[in-house]
Design a protein around this motif. Structure first.
Motif: not given
Length: 113
Positions: A83-88
């Motif tokens: 449910s957690t998203i990494a983004v640049w």
């Protein structure tokens, strides 16, 4: 009620070196090895999050991801927390204050990346 970002990573296990924790955490979270690892600095952070006090000592490293396809993705689901998203986030956005990073890191260090 604030939008903010944090560096990818996690905790160090008992008797685990920080560099080994970094490798383990990136493998767990992004399912990738890392290469060209370089130590940058240690940051001590005393904070309150959702009413709870916290204190952490953060070892900050620079590294390249072995899975180059991850650089092309806008969003990367965290493998062990889907449910957690990494983004640049562009470093320029952090330096300008357009993107809030916790804990705060010396901008002169960010300019070297």
């Amino acid at each position: 009620n604030e939008k903010f970002y944090r560096l990818i990573g996690g905790g160090v296990h008992f008797q685990e070196l920080a560099i080994d924790a970094l490798k383990r955490e990136l493998k767990e979270e992004l399912e990738t090895e890392i290469e060209n690892v370089s130590f940058l600095q240690v940051v001590e952070n005393i904070f309150t999050y959702i009413g709870n006090p916290g204190h952490e000592i953060i070892f900050i490293y620079s590294a390249d991801l072995a899975r180059k396809d991850l650089y092309e993705k806008e969003e990367i689901p965290i493998a062990d927390h889907p449910s957690t998203i990494a983004v640049w986030v562009p470093i320029a956005d952090i330096i300008s204050g357009d993107a809030k990073l916790y804990p705060s890191i010396d901008h002169s260090l960010l300019k070297t990346l």
